[in-house]
Design an enzyme around this catalytic site. Structure first.
Site, short mmCIF file in Angstrom:
data_model
loop_
_atom_site.label_atom_id
_atom_site.label_comp_id
_atom_site.label_asym_id
_atom_site.label_seq_id
_atom_site.Cartn_x
_atom_site.Cartn_y
_atom_site.Cartn_z
CG ASN A 1 5.53 0.46 3.70
OD1 ASN A 1 5.97 -0.31 5.21
ND2 ASN A 1 4.50 1.05 3.90
CD GLU B 1 10.20 0.33 5.15
OE1 GLU B 1 9.51 -0.06 6.30
OE2 GLU B 1 9.28 1.38 4.80
CG ASP C 1 13.01 5.57 3.50
OD1 ASP C 1 13.53 6.86 3.56
OD2 ASP C 1 12.56 5.48 3.73
CG ASN D 1 13.06 7.57 6.81
OD1 ASN D 1 11.75 7.73 6.93
ND2 ASN D 1 13.65 6.23 6.85
CG HIS E 1 8.69 5.52 0.35
ND1 HIS E 1 10.01 6.54 0.64
CD2 HIS E 1 8.09 4.95 1.54
CE1 HIS E 1 9.84 6.79 1.84
NE2 HIS E 1 8.45 4.94 2.23
#
Length: 280
Positions: free
Chosen positions: A33, A59, A173, A175, A272
């Site tokens: 992130n 990310e 990830d 999602n 995360h």
């Protein structure tokens, strides 16, 4: 993509021989992130002590030149990036490894997906390690529609990989949760992106028992209820109101090489947590 070498040990070369006679291999998957933000929170200090062979990041939220400093690369590692070209500071994936891969791939052939910086693959002999960032649909119908398109398009790609004879580790990830065990508030999220029945059906179909992809965590913890992501709203992390959406899926040939896994929650580098799997 350009690598960023640093002086230091390149490791023992186990990656080049894996999986035929490797003694041990450790792979970490982490949605940062924002990798620059995670670095300021001590992520790379923690990572330097993990003795990992490969790190898959999602990310990065940066362009490669913004991650060129020594603070973003522990000694003994090299890094490869696939940035988003559609929007700066968005998405982006990376792979860090002790040993330079034989090949690095950064596109699957669909620009709508590739240009968002969602895939990078490092090939070491007959082993492929992939860092994936599957889109979220939580921002609205348009992005949820794109997510479904990605799922439909990706399915035959994943089938081809699984049947190719290569050994794959798909990190990232995704999602999507798989089951009630993977999310604290199951009932209230049935209409929310990431827990929608069609999404779960797709992911669980990938992991069908008849030779499908193997969910490393679920093999090692059949009844585990651990999470890898928590909302920044309220006290979700403190109360462990989370989702397990970060995975390492492996080809069936690697099932018997799964030995241990862990989700590191003690420090908060991102919304995360890093997910580590050990292979023998």
């Amino acid at each position: 993509m350009r690598s960023m070498p640093r002086d230091g040990s390149a490791g023992s070369g186990t990656l080049a021989r894996f999986p035929t006679n490797v003694v041990h291999m450790r792979i970490i998957s982490f949605n940062a992130n924002g990798l620059r933000s995670a670095a300021t929170k001590g992520f790379f200090d923690w990572f330097a002590d993990q003795h990992a062979d490969v790190l898959c990041v999602q990310e990065t939220k940066a362009q490669e030149h913004q991650l060129a400093g020594p603070e973003f690369l522990p000694a003994g590692y090299k890094a490869w990036f696939r940035d988003a070209s559609t929007k700066k500071g968005y998405s982006g994936v990376a792979i860090y490894a002790r040993r330079e891969p034989d090949e690095v791939r950064t596109a699957l052939g669909w620009p709508d997906f590739d240009e968002e910086g969602r895939y990078i693959e490092a090939r070491f002999g007959d082993l492929s390690v992939v860092s994936f960032y599957i889109p979220s649909g939580s921002s609205g119908d348009e992005r949820q529609g794109f997510k479904f398109k990605v799922m439909d398009w990706l399915a035959p790609v994943l089938d081809e990989w699984r049947r190719s004879g290569r050994h794959y580790v798909l990190c990232g990830d995704w999602n999507i949760v798989r089951s009630r065990l993977d999310i604290r508030n199951w009932t209230s999220n049935q209409k929310n992106s990431g827990c929608l029945p069609p999404e779960r059906d797709w992911l669980n179909g990938m992991c069908a028992d008849d030779g499908g992809w193997v969910d490393a965590y679920r093999v090692l913890h059949p009844e585990g209820q651990d999470y890898t992501w928590w909302s920044n709203r309220g006290a979700a992390r403190a109360n462990n109101v989370g989702w397990r959406i970060d995975y390492q899926f492996v080809t069936p040939s690697l099932r018997d090489r799964l030995t241990a896994c862990s989700i590191y929650r003690e420090q908060r580098f991102s919304d995360h947590a890093p997910f580590t799997v050990d292979y023998t």
